[in-house]
Design a protein around this motif. Structure first.
Motif, short mmCIF file in Angstrom:
data_model
loop_
_atom_site.label_atom_id
_atom_site.label_comp_id
_atom_site.label_asym_id
_atom_site.label_seq_id
_atom_site.Cartn_x
_atom_site.Cartn_y
_atom_site.Cartn_z
N ASP A 37 -2.45 4.43 -28.84
CA ASP A 37 -3.76 5.14 -28.52
C ASP A 37 -3.76 5.28 -26.90
N THR A 41 -4.91 9.12 -25.79
CA THR A 41 -6.18 10.31 -24.98
C THR A 41 -6.06 10.40 -23.93
N THR A 295 -10.56 4.40 -25.54
CA THR A 295 -9.86 4.92 -26.26
C THR A 295 -10.78 5.33 -27.82
#
Ligand SMILES: O=C(O)C(=O)C[C@]1(C(=O)O)C=C[C@@H](O)C=C1
Length: 471
Positions: A37, A41, A295
């Motif tokens: 995750d 990002t 995120t």
């Protein structure tokens, strides 16, 4: 604590090139999930390391620019191995934190029935975390402890046949091609693990921070004075203590403290100055903003934020019913965005993506069942959207202002839901625990504005789930 994720588990060390983001796997663990995750990002390359200490050493030596270290669990406390690294004033600095909700899943080979399970395998921690569920549902199953939840899932996939289940992370289901027999079986549904995101270079004095981590070694016999002085200066900058951990310094009666602080936004330079003005050895190990590593999952798009009506303890058919209603509630946001932009209700390309994601998320569940479910959700959304749009047009409702953007705000919410719904669908499929057809409790703008029609649309959306029980 939580050594399931963090024990030394020999896996390959990935090539640590530019922008690589080192973390302790193996694939399919909770840390794997959070690493993927954060890396996504930030545009980093998630790279497996062999231990928490290995992450620290490689980042310190400049072999990888960034690393991920588990620091704390809401019920288990601090992670000793990471604390020891922090106490040694490492060469890396903390630039953010990422929080991961710990959801324990009961994973089995496809076709395994709950009544045939004789052995449950996992790391010791999930056994403790899921004690009530196991006592109620599997009082007689033999328990086998292994080094990590991923190792447990792998063992079930390889040697478990139809009589063994693993308690593991959601990510392990897809890595090891297992079915979810039961989801979120932990007693504490709010159980969360916090990870530190670290970088190999010194902090930028000009950057802003509202969180700080300080490593403090008092001079002998002077903990009180030095500590009071340090904290008074930090308080002067608007920072308060949120946590303190103590680790051995190597000398008797001289513990090293790791202090976690939260406060008003200030410059990193101002925080660094405090360290030089303190008796004893104070080092700014980390400074970052609370927003730094958010995120889509741990920022505005946690399931709880997307679906406030979904109960924290909902499982099985109840959970699927609540998620299905939540998805229908979001049709209101979609309709608002389309009323303003004038975009068509039907977008066949997007529909294909939604269904494809739904199918890919559950490689071991009957594909026809999944497709029928998602087609019904999309159909329900379209009926709801058209009903709302017609009513707004008919009554001459002025174009809304400040509506969420479809691509930027609304579809990511639907994507978060696809993941949650997939887990619930797998659970319902495996346990034949189908949702009730009545609308679950809760309020939403969709429910208010669609009135009685909401019930009809919802019932059509939830109807395909009955196939799971009728098979
Ligand atoms: O994303 C959109 O545009 C929606 O309207 C949502 C949705 C869906 O339910 O996922 C519904 C209808 C569209 O044809 C595509 C997708």
């Amino acid at each position: 604590m939580r050594r399931l994720i963090f024990t030394t588990w020999l896996v390959l060390i990935g090539s640590a090139g530019a922008q690589s983001f080192l973390y302790l796997g193996p694939l399919g663990t909770y840390s794997d999930q959070v690493a993927q995750d954060v890396a996504k990002t930030r545009g980093w390359q998630p790279t497996l390391a062999s231990s928490i200490t290995d992450v620290s050493q490689q980042v310190s030596a400049g072999k990888a620019p960034y690393g991920l270290l588990p620091i704390e669990n809401s019920s288990g406390g601090y992670v000793a191995e990471t604390l020891t690294l922090l106490a040694k004033t490492p060469a890396w600095r903390v630039i953010g934190v990422a929080d991961l909700p710990i959801d324990n899943m009961l994973l089995v080979n496809p076709g395994t029935k709950a009544e045939d399970i004789t052995t449950i395998i996992s790391h010791p921690q999930p056994f403790l975390q899921s004690a009530t569920y196991l006592k109620t549902n599997f009082p007689n199953a033999q328990r086998v402890e292994v080094k990590s939840t991923a190792a447990a899932a792998e063992e079930v996939a390889k040697n478990g046949g139809k009589t063994m289940a693993a308690i593991a992370a959601p990510a392990a289901a897809s890595v090891y091609k297992l079915d979810v027999l039961a989801a979120r079986i932990q007693d504490d549904k709010a159980n969360t693990t916090r990870f530190l995101v670290v970088q190999g270079k010194e902090l930028d004095p000009a950057s802003q921070a509202d969180r700080a981590v300080v490593s403090y070694l008092p001079t002998r016999d002077d903990l009180g004075l030095g500590l009071t002085q340090l904290l008074a200066q930090l308080r002067g900058l608007g920072f308060n203590i949120t946590g303190v951990a103590s680790t051995p310094s190597g000398k008797l009666a001289q513990e090293r403290l790791t202090i976690f602080l939260a406060g008003k936004s200030t410059t990193v330079g101002a925080l660094q100055k405090v360290m030089t003005r303190t008796i004893g050895q104070a080092t700014l190990i980390g400074a970052y903003t609370s927003e730094a590593m958010k995120t889509p999952q741990n920022a505005s798009n946690t399931l709880q934020q997307v679906c406030p009506n979904v109960g924290a303890n909902a499982t099985g058919g109840t959970l699927l019913a609540e998620l299905t209603a939540c998805r229908l509630d979001i049709a209101f946001d979609v309709a608002q965005a389309k009323y303003v932009s004038g975009a068509a209700v039907e977008d066949l390309a997007r529909e294909a993506v939604v269904i494809d994601n739904g199918v890919k998320a559950l490689p071991n569940v009957d594909e026809a069942f999944i497709r029928t479910y998602w087609a019904a959700q999309i159909e329900a959304s379209k009926v709801a959207q058209r009903t709302l749009l017609e009513s707004w047009t008919r009554t001459g409702t002025p174009k809304f202002t400040n509506v969420p953007d479809l691509a930027r705000d609304v579809r990511p919410k639907l994507d978060v839901l696809t993941t949650a719904i997939s887990t619930a669908l797998a659970d319902v499929w495996a346990r034949r625990n189908c949702p009730d057809q009545t609308v679950p409790g809760g309020t939403s703008q969709a429910r208010t504005q669609l009135g009685i029609q909401y019930t009809t649309i919802y019932q059509r959306a939830v109807a395909p789930t009955q196939v799971a029980c009728q098979r």
